[in-house]
Design an enzyme around this catalytic site. Structure first.
Site, PDB file in Angstrom:
ATOM      1  N   GLY A   5      52.852  47.762  48.807  1.00 47.39           N
ATOM      2  CA  GLY A   5      52.935  48.249  50.178  1.00 47.39           C
ATOM      3  C   GLY A   5      53.860  49.464  50.159  1.00 47.39           C
ATOM      4  N   ARG A  29      53.599  54.206  40.422  1.00 46.39           N
ATOM      5  CA  ARG A  29      52.336  54.200  41.170  1.00 46.39           C
ATOM      6  C   ARG A  29      52.175  55.565  41.845  1.00 46.39           C
ATOM      7  NH1 ARG A  29      50.823  49.164  44.748  1.00 46.39           N
ATOM      8  NH2 ARG A  29      48.732  49.867  44.188  1.00 46.39           N
ATOM      9  N   GLN A  44      45.092  41.074  48.785  1.00 44.67           N
ATOM     10  CA  GLN A  44      46.304  41.139  49.608  1.00 44.67           C
ATOM     11  C   GLN A  44      46.067  40.546  51.001  1.00 44.67           C
ATOM     12  OE1 GLN A  44      45.056  43.667  47.838  1.00 44.67           O
ATOM     13  NE2 GLN A  44      46.622  45.028  47.037  1.00 44.67           N
ATOM     14  N   ASP A  65      48.951  54.758  52.885  1.00 44.53           N
ATOM     15  CA  ASP A  65      49.766  55.078  51.711  1.00 44.53           C
ATOM     16  C   ASP A  65      50.140  56.550  51.666  1.00 44.53           C
ATOM     17  OD1 ASP A  65      48.180  52.513  50.871  1.00 44.53           O
ATOM     18  OD2 ASP A  65      49.988  52.653  49.648  1.00 44.53           O
ATOM     19  N   ASN A  91      44.416  54.759  52.101  1.00 41.27           N
ATOM     20  CA  ASN A  91      44.875  53.364  52.261  1.00 41.27           C
ATOM     21  C   ASN A  91      44.032  52.504  51.320  1.00 41.27           C
ATOM     22  OD1 ASN A  91      46.612  51.419  53.624  1.00 41.27           O
ATOM     23  ND2 ASN A  91      44.743  50.616  54.549  1.00 41.27           N
TER      24      ASN A  91
HETATM   25  O1  MRU Z   1      48.025  48.288  46.423  1.00 41.63           O
HETATM   26  P1  MRU Z   1      48.923  47.951  47.573  1.00 41.63           P
HETATM   27  O2  MRU Z   1      48.921  46.504  47.915  1.00 41.63           O
HETATM   28  O3  MRU Z   1      50.316  48.517  47.395  1.00 41.63           O
HETATM   29  O4  MRU Z   1      48.290  48.720  48.812  1.00 41.63           O
HETATM   30  C1  MRU Z   1      48.959  48.660  50.038  1.00 41.63           C
HETATM   31  C2  MRU Z   1      48.244  49.290  51.176  1.00 41.63           C
HETATM   32  O5  MRU Z   1      47.203  49.900  51.016  1.00 41.63           O
HETATM   33  C3  MRU Z   1      48.923  49.212  52.511  1.00 41.63           C
HETATM   34  O6  MRU Z   1      47.990  49.189  53.544  1.00 41.63           O
HETATM   35  C4  MRU Z   1      49.834  50.427  52.701  1.00 41.63           C
HETATM   36  O7  MRU Z   1      50.680  50.594  51.600  1.00 41.63           O
HETATM   37  C5  MRU Z   1      50.665  50.316  53.931  1.00 41.63           C
HETATM   38  S1  MRU Z   1      51.918  49.070  53.827  1.00 41.63           S
HETATM   39  C6  MRU Z   1      52.775  49.111  55.281  1.00 41.63           C
END
Ligand code: MRU
Length: 352
Positions: A52, A94, A199, A240, A250
């Site tokens: 996130g 990342r 998730q 993101d 996202n």
């Molecule tokens: O791969 P992830 O679980 O880190 O991806 C997260 C997302 O896509 C969320 O929607 C984004 O980071 C917003 S979190 C407030």
């Protein structure tokens, strides 16, 4: 907050280490791990123990402060050299969520003019604590702004986890649901499971249930049917990275939902803090999209489900073009319409 229920938190600073809720183990086990050095932090981010965008940023910030505290007998120039190297290392964990680089840069810039190594070390820790405190308040404000767009009894679809455990607290896309509970507004959440690493199924349902928010789980391929048969009123997602024109990266599958929202003529909202904007990029085509290990697709919980050696494409994010986004909900208000102009305005105000 309603008594007996709680909003979970994923990152805690414990003076010399980070105590992290291991999101890979949820929902079957609620396990906290201690991150005690920079490699622990890098590993936790890449293996999705913490994930996130805002949560990655603040974990990395604590990680950089923790690393700097361990530097011994350095003069100020060598201190900055080492800090910059560690900043690069953490930023490489990342690539898509800009909050990671944003938080690390904020720390590095804060100590540029430090007059001693000791002063710089103290300042880095304080700044990381400050980022976490600010993120909680920012998320609360996003929740208030998002809630103004929903009506009592609305049914709202979301994907991935843009909740409390993806931030300092409350989340972005999930913040309005926590605030609605406090205010007695009834909202129903539909959570898309979010393949490949689930998730939505593992995290969003878990954290909303901790707080007694009404949540229903669906698989990703049920979205159109659910919108049509359950009367979904809106879709809300996190982000993101948002570029200067409002294009939004996202979790993979978000773009599908934006197209569905248009087909069904329901609003598609993106909820994100200013720390998720990257005005240096003119459009979403320039956002680096992380591609992850093929095993996330070919295996489920260690069990192989696809033929050995099959070719796999595993992008972790997609980009939703701005024209499919009804509004971008930030802590500073709701952007609607000409995103390029509004985002320019927002960042001009920020630097005044
Ligand atoms: O791969 P992830 O679980 O880190 O991806 C997260 C997302 O896509 C969320 O929607 C984004 O980071 C917003 S979190 C407030």
């Amino acid at each position: 907050m309603t008594k007996n229920f709680s909003i979970p938190q994923s990152v805690q600073w414990k003076d010399d280490h980070i105590l992290l809720l291991d999101q890979q183990k949820l929902p079957l086990e609620t396990v906290y791990v201690e991150l005690r050095n920079i490699k622990d932090v890098w590993d936790a981010i890449i293996t999705l123990k913490v994930r996130g965008a805002p949560a990655i940023g603040l974990t990395a910030a604590f990680g950089l402060a923790m690393a700097a505290n361990s530097y011994e007998e350095l003069d100020l120039t060598s201190f900055h050299d080492r800090l910059n190297k560690d900043r690069e290392y953490l930023a490489s964990s990342r690539p898509t969520a800009v909050n990671l680089a944003w938080a690390l840069d904020r720390l590095v810039n804060k100590v540029k003019n430090a007059i001693s190594v000791n002063e710089a070390k103290t300042t880095l820790t304080h700044e990381a604590i400050q980022i976490q405190a600010e993120d909680e308040e920012v998320c609360r404000q996003i929740g208030i702004n998002a809630l103004s767009l929903f009506n009592d009894n609305d049914k709202i679809l979301t994907i991935c986890n843009a909740g409390s455990i993806a931030t300092a607290r409350y989340g972005t896309a999930l913040a309005p649901f926590y605030l609605a509970k406090d205010l007695g507004k009834r909202l129903q959440v539909f959570a898309s499971e979010t393949r490949p690493v689930l998730q939505g199924a593992r995290l969003t349902t878990w954290e909303l249930m901790q707080a007694d928010v009404d949540v229903t789980l669906i698989t990703d391929n049920m979205a159109a049917h659910t919108i049509s048969t359950k009367g979904i009123n809106a879709i809300i997602v996190g982000a993101d990275r948002i570029t200067a024109n409002g294009d939004t990266a996202n979790k993979i599958g978000t773009y599908n939902l934006a197209i569905l929202a248009k087909a069904f003529d329901i609003p598609f909202y993106v909820a994100a803090p200013l720390s998720t904007f990257d005005p240096s990029l003119s459009s979403g085509q320039l956002i680096p999209i992380e591609e992850r290990d093929a095993r996330e697709i070919t295996h489920i919980f260690g069990q192989q489900i696809a033929p050995a050696g099959v070719k796999v494409f595993n992008p972790a994010f997609d980009v939703t073009p701005n024209e499919l986004i009804t509004a971008i909900i930030t802590e500073k208000g709701v952007l609607q319409g000409n995103y390029t102009e509004e985002i320019k305005q927002l960042f001009a105000e920020k630097t005044v």
